[in-house]
Write a protein that holds these residues in place. Structure first.
Motif, PDB file in Angstrom:
ATOM      1  N   LEU A  64       0.857  -1.187   0.000  1.00 16.89           N
ATOM      2  CA  LEU A  64       0.000   0.000   0.000  1.00 16.89           C
ATOM      3  C   LEU A  64       0.893   1.236   0.000  1.00 16.89           C
ATOM      4  N   VAL A  65       0.640   2.139  -0.927  1.00 13.29           N
ATOM      5  CA  VAL A  65       1.450   3.353  -1.010  1.00 13.29           C
ATOM      6  C   VAL A  65       0.651   4.502  -0.396  1.00 13.29           C
ATOM      7  N   ALA A  66       1.307   5.283   0.475  1.00 13.69           N
ATOM      8  CA  ALA A  66       0.581   6.348   1.177  1.00 13.69           C
ATOM      9  C   ALA A  66       1.347   7.659   1.169  1.00 13.69           C
ATOM     10  N   GLU A  67       0.591   8.735   1.048  1.00 19.39           N
ATOM     11  CA  GLU A  67       1.150  10.087   1.097  1.00 19.39           C
ATOM     12  C   GLU A  67       1.071  10.640   2.518  1.00 19.39           C
ATOM     13  N   PRO A  68       1.983  11.547   2.868  1.00 20.19           N
ATOM     14  CA  PRO A  68       2.004  12.062   4.233  1.00 20.19           C
ATOM     15  C   PRO A  68       1.027  13.208   4.465  1.00 20.19           C
ATOM     16  N   THR A  69      -0.228  13.023   4.098  1.00 22.32           N
ATOM     17  CA  THR A  69      -1.204  14.098   4.325  1.00 22.32           C
ATOM     18  C   THR A  69      -2.457  13.526   4.970  1.00 22.32           C
ATOM     19  N   LEU A  70      -3.317  14.437   5.375  1.00 18.50           N
ATOM     20  CA  LEU A  70      -4.594  14.037   5.956  1.00 18.50           C
ATOM     21  C   LEU A  70      -5.424  13.266   4.925  1.00 18.50           C
ATOM     22  N   PHE A  71      -5.382  13.720   3.664  1.00 22.76           N
ATOM     23  CA  PHE A  71      -6.052  12.991   2.588  1.00 22.76           C
ATOM     24  C   PHE A  71      -5.438  11.590   2.495  1.00 22.76           C
ATOM     25  N   LEU A  87       5.765   4.499   2.519  1.00 22.01           N
ATOM     26  CA  LEU A  87       5.449   5.915   2.704  1.00 22.01           C
ATOM     27  C   LEU A  87       6.163   6.690   1.612  1.00 22.01           C
ATOM     28  N   ASN A  88       5.377   7.383   0.792  1.00 25.28           N
ATOM     29  CA  ASN A  88       5.966   8.126  -0.328  1.00 25.28           C
ATOM     30  C   ASN A  88       5.912   9.627  -0.047  1.00 25.28           C
ATOM     31  N   LEU A 112       7.245  -0.780   5.036  1.00 26.70           N
ATOM     32  CA  LEU A 112       8.226  -1.475   4.192  1.00 26.70           C
ATOM     33  C   LEU A 112       9.362  -0.557   3.781  1.00 26.70           C
ATOM     34  N   GLY A 113       9.062   0.720   3.667  1.00 27.31           N
ATOM     35  CA  GLY A 113      10.103   1.651   3.246  1.00 27.31           C
ATOM     36  C   GLY A 113       9.574   3.065   3.178  1.00 27.31           C
ATOM     37  N   ARG A 114      10.513   3.985   3.027  1.00 24.39           N
ATOM     38  CA  ARG A 114      10.152   5.406   2.930  1.00 24.39           C
ATOM     39  C   ARG A 114      10.847   5.981   1.708  1.00 24.39           C
ATOM     40  N   ILE A 115      10.085   6.693   0.891  1.00 25.99           N
ATOM     41  CA  ILE A 115      10.690   7.359  -0.263  1.00 25.99           C
ATOM     42  C   ILE A 115      10.604   8.860   0.015  1.00 25.99           C
ATOM     43  N   PRO A 116      11.748   9.536   0.049  1.00 23.40           N
ATOM     44  CA  PRO A 116      11.711  10.956   0.397  1.00 23.40           C
ATOM     45  C   PRO A 116      11.102  11.798  -0.716  1.00 23.40           C
ATOM     46  N   PHE A 117      10.516  12.930  -0.356  1.00 25.54           N
ATOM     47  CA  PHE A 117      10.130  13.898  -1.373  1.00 25.54           C
ATOM     48  C   PHE A 117      11.422  14.514  -1.867  1.00 25.54           C
ATOM     49  N   ASP A 118      11.629  14.470  -3.181  1.00 26.05           N
ATOM     50  CA  ASP A 118      12.942  14.783  -3.699  1.00 26.05           C
ATOM     51  C   ASP A 118      12.742  15.351  -5.103  1.00 26.05           C
ATOM     52  N   ASN A 119      13.265  16.567  -5.311  1.00 25.26           N
ATOM     53  CA  ASN A 119      13.043  17.243  -6.596  1.00 25.26           C
ATOM     54  C   ASN A 119      13.606  16.475  -7.775  1.00 25.26           C
ATOM     55  N   GLU A 120      14.795  15.888  -7.573  1.00 25.39           N
ATOM     56  CA  GLU A 120      15.446  15.181  -8.674  1.00 25.39           C
ATOM     57  C   GLU A 120      14.600  13.965  -9.073  1.00 25.39           C
ATOM     58  N   ALA A 170      19.242   1.770  -5.409  1.00 20.68           N
ATOM     59  CA  ALA A 170      19.453   1.214  -4.069  1.00 20.68           C
ATOM     60  C   ALA A 170      18.164   1.262  -3.241  1.00 20.68           C
ATOM     61  N   ILE A 171      17.414   2.374  -3.358  1.00 19.22           N
ATOM     62  CA  ILE A 171      16.159   2.488  -2.594  1.00 19.22           C
ATOM     63  C   ILE A 171      15.206   1.354  -2.971  1.00 19.22           C
ATOM     64  N   PHE A 172      15.059   1.126  -4.293  1.00 23.28           N
ATOM     65  CA  PHE A 172      14.067   0.135  -4.722  1.00 23.28           C
ATOM     66  C   PHE A 172      14.575  -1.298  -4.563  1.00 23.28           C
ATOM     67  N   THR A 173      15.888  -1.510  -4.668  1.00 22.37           N
ATOM     68  CA  THR A 173      16.421  -2.854  -4.437  1.00 22.37           C
ATOM     69  C   THR A 173      16.194  -3.233  -2.974  1.00 22.37           C
ATOM     70  N   SER A 174      16.417  -2.276  -2.104  1.00 24.67           N
ATOM     71  CA  SER A 174      16.235  -2.577  -0.688  1.00 24.67           C
ATOM     72  C   SER A 174      14.752  -2.788  -0.369  1.00 24.67           C
ATOM     73  N   LEU A 175      13.879  -1.993  -1.016  1.00 19.97           N
ATOM     74  CA  LEU A 175      12.436  -2.178  -0.828  1.00 19.97           C
ATOM     75  C   LEU A 175      12.011  -3.562  -1.314  1.00 19.97           C
ATOM     76  N   LEU A 176      12.565  -3.959  -2.462  1.00 17.26           N
ATOM     77  CA  LEU A 176      12.227  -5.265  -3.025  1.00 17.26           C
ATOM     78  C   LEU A 176      12.657  -6.391  -2.087  1.00 17.26           C
ATOM     79  N   GLU A 177      13.842  -6.235  -1.486  1.00 19.01           N
ATOM     80  CA  GLU A 177      14.320  -7.250  -0.537  1.00 19.01           C
ATOM     81  C   GLU A 177      13.372  -7.368   0.654  1.00 19.01           C
ATOM     82  N   THR A 178      12.957  -6.204   1.168  1.00 17.95           N
ATOM     83  CA  THR A 178      12.028  -6.216   2.307  1.00 17.95           C
ATOM     84  C   THR A 178      10.721  -6.918   1.925  1.00 17.95           C
ATOM     85  N   VAL A 179      10.186  -6.555   0.746  1.00 16.34           N
ATOM     86  CA  VAL A 179       8.920  -7.152   0.317  1.00 16.34           C
ATOM     87  C   VAL A 179       9.089  -8.664   0.144  1.00 16.34           C
ATOM     88  N   THR A 180      10.178  -9.081  -0.499  1.00 19.23           N
ATOM     89  CA  THR A 180      10.402 -10.508  -0.743  1.00 19.23           C
ATOM     90  C   THR A 180      10.458 -11.278   0.586  1.00 19.23           C
TER      91      THR A 180
END
Lengths: 285, 289
Positions: free
Chosen positions: A184-191, A214-215, A236-244, A264-274
């Motif tokens: 489940l992907v979630a944004e850091p807002t009340l919505f 958490l995205n 499972l993981g956190r993806i920072p808000f990042d302009n790039e 690296a972020i997604f490889t590590s996320l994949l490992e956690t999910v697996t």
């Protein structure tokens, strides 16, 4: 291993997560079930495309045989048929293809014909098989396309990533039916919390093992993170808000293929999910 | 009563943020949230009153009476939705059933009936303004019908208001088609990403199929200036009026998390949204004299 990626709403990063997990996994299959607005193919830019037209059955009324008994009109629960000027008219967008009208017509005046509602495209991008469902505009339901899409899940044990439609309605249920695990992907807002709560209830209802990514994490309070902690949902993981990342992603580039940092972020996320999926399988076997 | 519907082709582009700002700018007396799958407008439209709640019955669901069932299997054979489960007799998969009634019609033993099923809840807030919203029960279909109910409830309570602002649902499917029906104009909120442009084109094509006027604005335009220019050029070449663009603004996230709209705080996105609002209303209510 079939992994469904969900969110209560579009725009939270479902496609970002599922596309990049598939890219990080290497040999895998990505299936885009968001048939109303499929976007994954814009990132993968798949080649060697084969397409299959998807159609549903709609009634065809033979006016010469119809005696105006209106059994079909009275039967149709979806108001797709009307009797106007001694003729049965069909409103095909309303039709659910249940087949009831042709089954019940005492005059055998109703047969069924195929109506095209969209297509499925299959292609490859590096070693990822990319399968996309595309619903025609003006159609009401993507469910028939999703049903066909899920037949593209390979029988081998390679990883499959299912990019689900937003929300928690029937179309989403259809997409997670064959999933072993739900991300489940979630944004850091009340919505974000409100929407997360809806899909969380859905995966609980269907007894699907699940965890949250958490995205768009910013400094400061994260209502979605708080929700996960309170409800003891695995983060499972956190993806920072990042302009790039935002710029790469808005230009439809696959961030895991563009830079080692994001890979690296997604490889590590994949490992956690697996690990989670294996843990769930061990617990349930 | 003229109706303005805010759509985006996809969630997360800022439909609700725009709708809530428009409602404040216009001091709208009548508004609705048609995103019945994941309604959010109520989170920023703080209401001082409790809503009037009513159950929404979607299509009925079939039920098999095991005492009458003769296990002939005709229902399963004719069900197109795979909703009959065979497991020590026959039962209905509640979530798969679309309530078409074929099983009831073919059952030779009269063992199947269609029963009303609650598929969601309608809410109507009525004080100095009218706010119609609803929430679909998880896993239910027929959200298009619930959207129509939300709009019907809104219209019945609207009185003699000149206009209404409606927050639409994402996608291009049945709930969106139901939201478009009968509205005077659609404001499309686009995002300057490759995905966003694809979504925008699909929703424009959907609105055109239903012959509804559309106007476009761009949210978070500065996250990708090149794509924003492409959207403006697309509008120009397709003769679509362009209402303006709103910058990415972390103040907007803060406002939402406090339950406020961007019209309630002084911020860059709020100022830009006001311009979009003014241009939209100029087109919707042209001065004729």
């Amino acid at each position: 291993m079939n992994i469904a990626v969900l969110s209560g709403k579009g725009g939270t990063g479902k496609t970002l997560v599922s596309v990049n997990l598939a890219a990080a996994a290497g040999k895998s299959t990505y299936i885009d079930c968001d048939v109303e607005e499929p976007n994954g193919h814009l990132f993968f830019k798949p080649e060697q495309i084969e397409s299959e037209k998807i159609s549903v059955k709609i009634p065809l009324i033979d006016d010469a045989l119809c005696n105006g008994c209106r059994k079909c009109v009275d039967f149709c629960k979806f108001n797709a048929l009307a009797y106007v000027g001694s003729k049965v008219l069909l409103f095909d967008v309303m039709c659910h293809s249940c087949g009831g009208c042709s089954l019940l017509c005492p005059q055998k005046a109703i047969s069924e014909i195929d109506k095209n509602v969209g297509e499925i495209q299959k292609g490859v991008s590096e070693d990822v098989t990319v399968v996309t469902g595309i619903m025609n505009t003006g159609e009401a339901s993507g469910v028939p396309i999703i049903k066909n899409l899920l037949e593209y899940i390979p029988s081998s044990n390679e990883s499959v990533f299912i990019d689900c439609p937003p929300g928690s309605a029937c179309i989403v249920m259809e997409s997670i039916k064959d999933a072993d695990y739900c991300v489940l992907v979630a944004e850091p807002t009340l919505f974000g919390v409100h929407n997360l709560n809806m899909v969380y209830n859905l995966v609980k209802l269907f007894g699907k093992p699940h965890g949250v990514v958490l995205n768009k994490c910013l400094e400061g309070d994260n209502p979605s993170e708080k929700f996960c902690i309170e409800n003891r949902i695995k983060i499972l993981g956190r993806i920072p808000f990042d302009n790039e990342l935002g710029t790469l992603n808005s230009n439809a580039l696959i961030v895991a293929r563009e830079s080692d940092k994001y890979r690296a972020i997604f490889t590590s996320l994949l490992e956690t999910v697996t690990k989670e999926v294996q843990h769930e399988t061990a617990v349930n076997s | 009563m003229k109706q303005l519907l805010i759509l985006s082709g996809k969630g997360g582009t800022g439909k609700t943020t725009m709708a809530s700002a428009f409602i404040k700018f216009a001091q709208a007396k009548v508004f609705a949230d048609c995103d019945v799958d994941a309604p959010n407008l109520h989170l920023v439209m703080n209401q001082s009153v409790e809503p009037i709640r009513s159950d929404y019955y979607g299509l009925p669901k079939a039920e098999i009476n095991p005492d009458l069932c003769v296990n002939c299997g005709l229902c399963m054979q004719h069900c197109r939705f795979d909703s009959i489960i065979e497991d020590d007799g026959y039962t209905i998969d509640y979530y798969a059933c679309e309530g078409c009634g074929v099983c009831e019609a073919v059952c030779p033993a009269g063992a199947i009936s269609l029963n009303p099923a609650i598929a969601g809840e309608l809410m109507l807030y009525k004080n100095d303004s009218v706010f119609s919203t609803a929430e679909l029960k998880m896993g239910s279909g027929t959200s298009g019908m619930l959207v129509s109910e939300v709009k019907k409830q809104m219209k019945e309570a609207a009185g003699d208001a000149d206009f209404a602002i409606i927050d639409g649902s994402p996608g291009i499917g049945c709930p969106v088609i139901a939201s478009i029906s009968g509205v005077d104009m659609v404001l499309i909120v686009a995002e300057p990403s490759v995905s966003g442009i694809s979504d925008m084109e699909r929703i424009i094509s959907t609105a055109a199929k239903f012959q509804t006027r559309a106007i476009v604005c761009i949210n978070k335009y500065d996250t990708n200036i090149v794509n924003s220019e492409k959207i403006e050029a697309f509008c120009k070449s397709n003769n679509l009026p362009f209402a303006g663009k709103i910058p990415f603004d972390s103040e907007a996230v803060k406002a939402v998390n406090k339950g406020l709209s961007i019209a309630d705080v002084d911020c860059a996105s709020g100022r830009a949204a006001r311009e979009v609002f003014e241009r939209t209303f100029e087109i919707m209510f042209p001065i004729t004299n």
